[in-house]
Design an enzyme around this catalytic site. Structure first.
Site, mmCIF file in Angstrom:
data_model
loop_
_atom_site.group_PDB
_atom_site.id
_atom_site.type_symbol
_atom_site.label_atom_id
_atom_site.label_comp_id
_atom_site.label_asym_id
_atom_site.label_seq_id
_atom_site.Cartn_x
_atom_site.Cartn_y
_atom_site.Cartn_z
ATOM 1 C CG HIS A 112 -0.083 -12.036 39.895
ATOM 2 N ND1 HIS A 112 -1.153 -12.760 39.418
ATOM 3 C CD2 HIS A 112 -0.435 -10.732 39.780
ATOM 4 C CE1 HIS A 112 -2.109 -11.946 39.040
ATOM 5 N NE2 HIS A 112 -1.703 -10.698 39.246
ATOM 6 C CB SER A 118 -2.250 -8.375 36.796
ATOM 7 O OG SER A 118 -2.910 -9.596 36.582
#
Length: 256
Positions: free
Chosen positions: A156, A133
């Site tokens: 993501h 992330s």
């Protein structure tokens, strides 16, 4: 009179109280352990002469809201002062950042990444376990980056937690925040914007989310990370960068 002397004798065993000074010596390591637990610092007395400072980014990167106590976190208010101190300390010539993080707050992660990217001293990052992330921008912020062969990085889209107002402005804000992440990663790595967004919005890789789980060698193939390696290669590369930054010595000058 003999009984009076016997009453005075029990006071003598109080002399063995001197061994109580030993816990004070044992208290020194406890202070170091407490510092490691609170700040995640790896500096110990034996490393005071080292010219390389090591910072670890582990667990979840905590933002403006304090996370529950059972969460292992990295607090940006602890990391940023360490980066400033490393930049100002003349004895520190290089910075090694080790990551094993699940991600966390976007703005806090970007703040750390910007600090690392703008340092004047050589920096090297090493991803062990995972750099997921918002840990991705931190991993690519250094002058050179390494990833372990078994480590992974999850890419993501940006997500919001808590109360979300369902208006177009909310989605515009999300899009702008996401562009900040994409812009930083593509600027400080060799991956193209198209490829990074392709990995970010992939639908067939993660079971319950949109994105891609990139493993060590794939991260290098995509241009996200510079090289596959561990602590040995990371230290060697950082030493090389430090030597390159040092000014050359004049010819004929004697060095000890």
């Amino acid at each position: 009179m003999d009984y009076g002397r016997q009453d005075e004798q029990p006071e003598q065993p109080q002399q063995p109280e001197q061994p109580q000074q030993e816990p004070s010596q044992e208290g020194k390591p406890s202070g170091i352990i407490e510092k490691i637990q609170q700040l995640g610092q790896t500096n110990v007395p034996e490393m005071e002469q080292s010219n390389i400072h090591c910072i670890t980014v582990v667990g979840q990167i905590e933002g403006h809201m304090q996370l529950p106590p059972q969460n292992k976190t990295t607090k940006y208010e602890h990391i940023i002062p360490q980066l400033v101190a490393a930049e100002q300390n003349k004895k520190i010539e290089g910075l090694l950042i080790i990551l094993n993080t699940v991600g966390g707050d976007v703005e806090a992660g970007l703040a750390i990444a910007e600090m690392v990217a703008t340092m004047s001293k050589p920096t090297v990052t090493l991803v062990l376990g995972g750099g997921h992330s918002i840990g991705v921008p931190i991993a690519v912020a250094a002058n050179y980056s390494f990833i372990a062969e078994t480590a992974t990085m999850t890419i993501h889209p940006v997500r919001l937690t808590g109360l979300v107002i369902g208006v177009p402005q909310t989605f515009e804000y999300l899009d702008k925040m996401q562009e900040r992440v994409v812009s930083f990663v593509t600027k400080h790595s060799h991956i193209s914007e198209e490829k990074f967004k392709e990995l970010m919005f992939s639908k067939g890789n993660l079971t319950r989310d949109i994105g891609t789980n990139v493993i060590g060698t794939d991260a290098v193939t995509y241009g996200l990370i510079d090289e596959v390696g561990g602590i040995g290669k990371a230290m060697q590369k950082l030493t090389e960068l430090i030597e390159k930054q040092q000014p050359p010595h004049p010819e004929g000058e004697m060095m000890q």
